[in-house]
Design an enzyme around this catalytic site. Structure first.
Site, PDB file in Angstrom:
ATOM      1  N   CYS A 162       0.885  -1.177   0.000  1.00  0.00           N
ATOM      2  CA  CYS A 162       0.000   0.000   0.000  1.00  0.00           C
ATOM      3  C   CYS A 162       0.919   1.222   0.000  1.00  0.00           C
ATOM      4  O   CYS A 162       2.111   1.115   0.247  1.00  0.00           O
ATOM      5  CB  CYS A 162      -0.858   0.050   1.261  1.00  0.00           C
ATOM      6  SG  CYS A 162      -1.899  -1.377   1.467  1.00  0.00           S
ATOM      7  N   ARG A 179       1.913   1.154  -5.843  1.00  0.00           N
ATOM      8  CA  ARG A 179       2.019   0.249  -4.691  1.00  0.00           C
ATOM      9  C   ARG A 179       0.694  -0.401  -4.338  1.00  0.00           C
ATOM     10  O   ARG A 179       0.622  -1.280  -3.493  1.00  0.00           O
ATOM     11  CB  ARG A 179       2.548   1.005  -3.477  1.00  0.00           C
ATOM     12  CG  ARG A 179       3.906   1.630  -3.648  1.00  0.00           C
ATOM     13  CD  ARG A 179       4.306   2.453  -2.447  1.00  0.00           C
ATOM     14  NE  ARG A 179       4.431   1.592  -1.295  1.00  0.00           N
ATOM     15  CZ  ARG A 179       5.562   0.953  -0.959  1.00  0.00           C
ATOM     16  NH1 ARG A 179       6.627   1.092  -1.706  1.00  0.00           N
ATOM     17  NH2 ARG A 179       5.632   0.184   0.096  1.00  0.00           N
ATOM     18  N   TRP A 207      -3.768  -1.859  -1.392  1.00  0.00           N
ATOM     19  CA  TRP A 207      -3.810  -3.160  -2.065  1.00  0.00           C
ATOM     20  C   TRP A 207      -4.355  -4.106  -1.006  1.00  0.00           C
ATOM     21  O   TRP A 207      -3.695  -4.368   0.004  1.00  0.00           O
ATOM     22  CB  TRP A 207      -2.412  -3.599  -2.526  1.00  0.00           C
ATOM     23  CG  TRP A 207      -2.433  -4.863  -3.307  1.00  0.00           C
ATOM     24  CD1 TRP A 207      -2.658  -4.998  -4.653  1.00  0.00           C
ATOM     25  CD2 TRP A 207      -2.276  -6.207  -2.804  1.00  0.00           C
ATOM     26  NE1 TRP A 207      -2.616  -6.323  -5.018  1.00  0.00           N
ATOM     27  CE2 TRP A 207      -2.391  -7.086  -3.904  1.00  0.00           C
ATOM     28  CE3 TRP A 207      -2.033  -6.734  -1.553  1.00  0.00           C
ATOM     29  CZ2 TRP A 207      -2.282  -8.472  -3.781  1.00  0.00           C
ATOM     30  CZ3 TRP A 207      -1.926  -8.115  -1.417  1.00  0.00           C
ATOM     31  CH2 TRP A 207      -2.044  -8.966  -2.520  1.00  0.00           C
ATOM     32  N   ASN A 259       0.142   0.273   6.333  1.00  0.00           N
ATOM     33  CA  ASN A 259       0.631  -0.631   5.284  1.00  0.00           C
ATOM     34  C   ASN A 259       1.269  -1.812   6.004  1.00  0.00           C
ATOM     35  O   ASN A 259       2.168  -1.631   6.809  1.00  0.00           O
ATOM     36  CB  ASN A 259       1.669   0.092   4.417  1.00  0.00           C
ATOM     37  CG  ASN A 259       2.309  -0.837   3.398  1.00  0.00           C
ATOM     38  OD1 ASN A 259       1.734  -1.875   3.062  1.00  0.00           O
ATOM     39  ND2 ASN A 259       3.488  -0.483   2.913  1.00  0.00           N
ATOM     40  N   GLY A 260       0.782  -3.025   5.738  1.00  0.00           N
ATOM     41  CA  GLY A 260       1.333  -4.207   6.403  1.00  0.00           C
ATOM     42  C   GLY A 260       0.202  -5.130   6.815  1.00  0.00           C
ATOM     43  O   GLY A 260      -0.933  -4.987   6.348  1.00  0.00           O
ATOM     44  N   GLU A 279       9.359 -15.663 -18.219  1.00  0.00           N
ATOM     45  CA  GLU A 279       9.149 -14.218 -18.082  1.00  0.00           C
ATOM     46  C   GLU A 279       8.113 -13.743 -19.093  1.00  0.00           C
ATOM     47  O   GLU A 279       7.236 -12.942 -18.768  1.00  0.00           O
ATOM     48  CB  GLU A 279      10.473 -13.475 -18.262  1.00  0.00           C
ATOM     49  CG  GLU A 279      10.399 -11.962 -18.319  1.00  0.00           C
ATOM     50  CD  GLU A 279       9.814 -11.302 -17.073  1.00  0.00           C
ATOM     51  OE1 GLU A 279       9.597 -12.001 -16.054  1.00  0.00           O
ATOM     52  OE2 GLU A 279       9.518 -10.100 -17.135  1.00  0.00           O
ATOM     53  N   LYS A 320       4.531 -11.946 -17.999  1.00  0.00           N
ATOM     54  CA  LYS A 320       4.083 -10.660 -18.549  1.00  0.00           C
ATOM     55  C   LYS A 320       2.678 -10.766 -19.121  1.00  0.00           C
ATOM     56  O   LYS A 320       1.808  -9.968 -18.836  1.00  0.00           O
ATOM     57  CB  LYS A 320       5.063 -10.195 -19.648  1.00  0.00           C
ATOM     58  CG  LYS A 320       6.422  -9.784 -19.146  1.00  0.00           C
ATOM     59  CD  LYS A 320       6.449  -8.416 -18.532  1.00  0.00           C
ATOM     60  CE  LYS A 320       6.589  -8.268 -17.064  1.00  0.00           C
ATOM     61  NZ  LYS A 320       7.300  -9.030 -16.182  1.00  0.00           N
ATOM     62  N   GLU A 344       0.082 -11.315 -16.327  1.00  0.00           N
ATOM     63  CA  GLU A 344      -0.197 -10.271 -15.337  1.00  0.00           C
ATOM     64  C   GLU A 344      -0.814  -9.017 -15.954  1.00  0.00           C
ATOM     65  O   GLU A 344      -1.479  -8.262 -15.251  1.00  0.00           O
ATOM     66  CB  GLU A 344       1.044  -9.920 -14.538  1.00  0.00           C
ATOM     67  CG  GLU A 344       2.153  -9.244 -15.281  1.00  0.00           C
ATOM     68  CD  GLU A 344       3.295  -8.840 -14.333  1.00  0.00           C
ATOM     69  OE1 GLU A 344       3.051  -8.536 -13.158  1.00  0.00           O
ATOM     70  OE2 GLU A 344       4.434  -8.836 -14.787  1.00  0.00           O
ATOM     71  N   HIS A 362       6.435 -34.361 -21.942  1.00  0.00           N
ATOM     72  CA  HIS A 362       6.129 -35.230 -20.781  1.00  0.00           C
ATOM     73  C   HIS A 362       4.837 -34.815 -20.096  1.00  0.00           C
ATOM     74  O   HIS A 362       4.643 -35.103 -18.924  1.00  0.00           O
ATOM     75  CB  HIS A 362       7.306 -35.180 -19.792  1.00  0.00           C
ATOM     76  CG  HIS A 362       8.581 -35.678 -20.373  1.00  0.00           C
ATOM     77  ND1 HIS A 362       8.839 -37.024 -20.571  1.00  0.00           N
ATOM     78  CD2 HIS A 362       9.648 -35.020 -20.876  1.00  0.00           C
ATOM     79  CE1 HIS A 362      10.030 -37.159 -21.127  1.00  0.00           C
ATOM     80  NE2 HIS A 362      10.548 -35.957 -21.323  1.00  0.00           N
ATOM     81  N   LYS A 418       2.932  -3.019  -7.389  1.00  0.00           N
ATOM     82  CA  LYS A 418       4.309  -3.011  -7.871  1.00  0.00           C
ATOM     83  C   LYS A 418       5.270  -3.557  -6.823  1.00  0.00           C
ATOM     84  O   LYS A 418       6.235  -4.219  -7.152  1.00  0.00           O
ATOM     85  CB  LYS A 418       4.722  -1.582  -8.223  1.00  0.00           C
ATOM     86  CG  LYS A 418       6.137  -1.447  -8.765  1.00  0.00           C
ATOM     87  CD  LYS A 418       6.290  -2.150 -10.081  1.00  0.00           C
ATOM     88  CE  LYS A 418       7.697  -2.024 -10.649  1.00  0.00           C
ATOM     89  NZ  LYS A 418       7.868  -2.865 -11.828  1.00  0.00           N
TER      90      LYS A 418
HETATM   91  C1  AGP Z   1       6.836  -8.601 -12.422  1.00  0.00           C
HETATM   92  O1  AGP Z   1       6.355  -8.050 -13.634  1.00  0.00           O
HETATM   93  C2  AGP Z   1       5.894  -8.391 -11.275  1.00  0.00           C
HETATM   94  N1  AGP Z   1       5.509  -7.066 -11.134  1.00  0.00           N
HETATM   95  C3  AGP Z   1       6.360  -9.041  -9.992  1.00  0.00           C
HETATM   96  O2  AGP Z   1       6.477 -10.405 -10.249  1.00  0.00           O
HETATM   97  C4  AGP Z   1       7.708  -8.537  -9.411  1.00  0.00           C
HETATM   98  O3  AGP Z   1       8.774  -8.901 -10.270  1.00  0.00           O
HETATM   99  C5  AGP Z   1       7.926  -9.211  -8.048  1.00  0.00           C
HETATM  100  O4  AGP Z   1       6.889  -8.810  -7.185  1.00  0.00           O
HETATM  101  C6  AGP Z   1       9.274  -8.886  -7.419  1.00  0.00           C
HETATM  102  O5  AGP Z   1       9.365  -7.513  -7.159  1.00  0.00           O
HETATM  103  P1  AGP Z   1      10.814  -6.893  -6.779  1.00  0.00           P
HETATM  104  O6  AGP Z   1      11.696  -7.100  -7.968  1.00  0.00           O
HETATM  105  O7  AGP Z   1      10.520  -5.459  -6.492  1.00  0.00           O
HETATM  106  O8  AGP Z   1      11.319  -7.638  -5.574  1.00  0.00           O
END
Ligand code: AGP
Length: 606
Positions: free
Chosen positions: A2, A27, A72, A98-99, A480, A484, A487, A503, A601
């Site tokens: 958050c 965030r 969040w 936040n937490g 990766e 992408k 997400e 397999h 993020k």
């Molecule tokens: C990647 O596109 C995502 N946003 C997410 O998986 C991110 O890489 C992950 O949360 C790790 O974040 P960080 O690199 O800030 O530790």
């Protein structure tokens, strides 16, 4: 997870609160709210994006101190009532948090038994009622917050504002909080982005510290009441403007930032003469590098996938065992830590709770951890103490792009450095250094002419699911690409080492199933061609990422070529089309590219 913002001074608080929320939206963005001290506490909050909050704010809100929050959701769905700030029953105290308060249920049950009517489903709300109780019993704000937190278990970065006291109380335990120090005014934020335009002097609260912030100053103290030095530091990395410029989305901007970001990462770190690389911040001599028994890399999401590339590069160049671990699993597997092993924590934000927890596990067992981090001065950077910054510049889009390529580049630099201290020849080292030097320009030339991205988008956009395949160093690249597309386009994807597909996952294939294959011109290419044939024999539509001029293009329905480079550097190029495919697919599906649903993020909860 958050974003928190606060201001106390002599100017109207609301403009900074709203602007700060916008800068912290990455965030978390499922609901937001503000509380401004204006005689009484004026509260506005709602579910939705920050633009939704702005739309309900009165034209002018008086008041020169306030707090704000963008959420969040962890406990309780996104809703108006679950949005922060949360208020005491008399409306005279407001809190943003936040937490996660792990014993929230116990605290809530006890409050309800004592007749307190809680408004929300959140864990955070319990805190404000306990603080209210302490104030009602005559405690001063700082004492009231400290006493309340002594009853809480979990993590917090929080701010509390009071109608009857001209102060904001902050506390930090596991979730970041930074105070910007001004003259007659002070600012508070979850990270430094909203502060840069106001001040370069900051106090980064450490875990277990509380701060009493007034317009005149900041007094910090430890949880146990002992004095804590409020060491003011200067923001030492100018992020530059994390502005959108002419781009429609941060994600596209950051994809196109990659040539310059790579240059920033490589600058001053390449030694062509000796065919070596220099990561000074690691503080490792050749003698120490020779003695390392193995290397462990920790990360989540994209950082984990960059670590999976990195571990292969390290093993290939330095002939030292290297493994990439899922941070969220690591400490629960009770790992054996050899204290002369080398551990890297890889993280763009430097705030990821899972990775932070893994670091602490290693340190607890006598190990050292070095950061491979983007955000300067972040929690993980400080927890590690040593490491290297990847210098991507601010990455605002939730979907990580330029951080991935810079993480891979930084880990490749390390692989060369440890390799040259061991068996990597000067000749091979010079080859790699030359290839790295050329890489930013190769990335630029691909991005200037990205090929048939839209054909690939057409083939994927209506798919029920997409299979991504790669071998060796391209397997994490395939993962990766899948991450992408999942997400930001919300398309179910499966990423598999190409040799493993027969397999099991091959059962998924039917006529027209899209399969994305990453196949640079390396020693595994012919094997990957066999995998392509197996897929095509079942009617799959092949989208191939390959090196320019390679005849493998004939094996695909849609072929996208990237410039040729040293095979071990290929991930930095083969990932580019996958980033663009995900971006344009999300666009065509009308997704919120920079703020995809359910995500944030920086994941600062475990
Ligand atoms: C990647 O596109 C995502 N946003 C997410 O998986 C991110 O890489 C992950 O949360 C790790 O974040 P960080 O690199 O800030 O530790």
């Amino acid at each position: 997870m958050c974003g928190i913002i606060g201001y106390i001074g002599h100017k109207p608080a609301t403009p900074f609160l709203v602007e700060g929320l916008t800068r912290l939206e990455y965030r978390g963005y499922d609901s937001s709210g503000i509380a401004v001290r204006n005689g009484d506490l004026e509260i506005h909050k709602c579910a939705g994006k920050i633009t939704d909050l702005v739309s309900i704010l009165p034209k002018k809100i008086e008041g020169t101190s306030g707090i704000a929050h963008t959420r969040w959701a962890t406990h309780g769905p996104p809703s108006d009532v679950n949005a922060h700030p949360h208020c005491s029953v008399d409306g005279k105290i407001a809190l943003v948090h936040n937490g996660i308060i792990e014993n929230a249920r116990v605290l809530r049950n006890r409050l309800e038994k004592e007749g307190v009517k809680l408004q929300s489903d959140t864990d955070s709300e319990a805190l404000v009622h306990l603080i209210h109780r302490e104030i009602s019993n005559g405690s001063k704000p700082l004492t009231a917050v400290r006493r309340t937190l002594k009853r809480a278990r979990g993590t917090w970065g929080l701010c509390v504002i009071f109608e009857d006291h001209d102060t904001i109380i902050c506390a930090r335990n596991g979730s970041p909080l930074v105070i910007g120090v001004g003259d007659g005014e002070n600012w508070i934020a979850s990270d430094t982005l909203p502060l840069q335009a106001r001040t370069q002097q900051v106090i980064r609260l450490e875990d277990g510290v509380l701060a009493e912030v007034t317009s005149e100053g900041v007094k910090t103290s430890r949880f146990d009441g002992r004095y804590s030095d409020s060491n003011v530091t200067t923001l030492d990395e100018d992020w530059g403007e994390a502005e959108l410029g002419d781009y429609p989305h941060f994600m596209l901007k950051e994809i196109y930032d990659q040539p310059e970001a790579l240059r920033q990462c490589l600058t001053g770190r390449l030694d062509l003469k000796d065919g070596n690389a220099r990561l000074g911040g690691l503080g490792l001599t050749p003698k120490q590098l020779q003695k390392i028994p193995h290397v462990r890399l920790l990360g989540c999401g994209t950082a984990l996938l960059a670590s999976q590339v990195g571990r292969l590069v390290i093993e290939q160049l330095a002939r030292v065992p290297a493994l990439a671990h899922v941070s969220s699993e690591f400490r629960h597997n009770d790992p054996v830590i050899e204290n002369n092993a080398l551990h890297f924590a890889v993280s763009q934000s430097g705030e990821t709770a899972d990775t932070l927890a893994a670091i602490k596990e290693i340190q607890l067992k006598g190990g050292e951890v070095r950061g491979v981090i983007n955000v300067v001065g972040s929690t993980i950077a400080r927890q590690c103490g040593k490491g290297c910054y990847i210098h991507s510049g601010p990455e605002q889009a939730v979907a990580s792009t330029k951080a991935f390529t810079n993480m891979v580049a930084a880990l490749t630099l390390f692989a060369i450095q440890i390799g040259r201290a061991r068996s990597l020849s000067r000749t091979r080292g010079k080859q790699l250094v030359k290839a790295l030097k050329k890489l930013p320009q190769l990335v630029e030339s691909y991005l200037d002419n990205p090929g048939s991205i839209m054909d690939a988008v057409d083939a994927l956009k209506d798919a029920k699911s997409v299979l991504f395949l790669g071998r060796g160093i391209s397997a994490p690249v395939a993962r990766e690409g899948a991450l992408k597309l999942m997400e930001i386009a919300y398309i179910p994807c499966l990423a598999y080492p190409a040799g493993e597909m027969k397999h099991g996952p091959i059962a998924l294939l039917e006529e027209g199933s899209p399969v994305v294959v990453v196949a640079p011109n390396d020693s595994l290419k012919d094997k990957t061609i066999s995998s392509i044939h197996e897929c095509r024999a079942r009617g799959a539509k092949i989208i191939l990422i390959h090196e320019e001029g390679d005849s493998i293009a004939e094996e695909a329905d849609i072929a996208i070529s990237v410039p040729s480079t040293d095979p071990i550097l290929s991930p930095i190029l083969t990932v580019l089309p996958l980033q663009l495919i995900a971006y344009h697919t999300a666009l065509i599906l009308d997704r919120d590219v920079d703020r995809p649903r359910n995500l944030a993020k920086s994941v600062t909860v475990e």
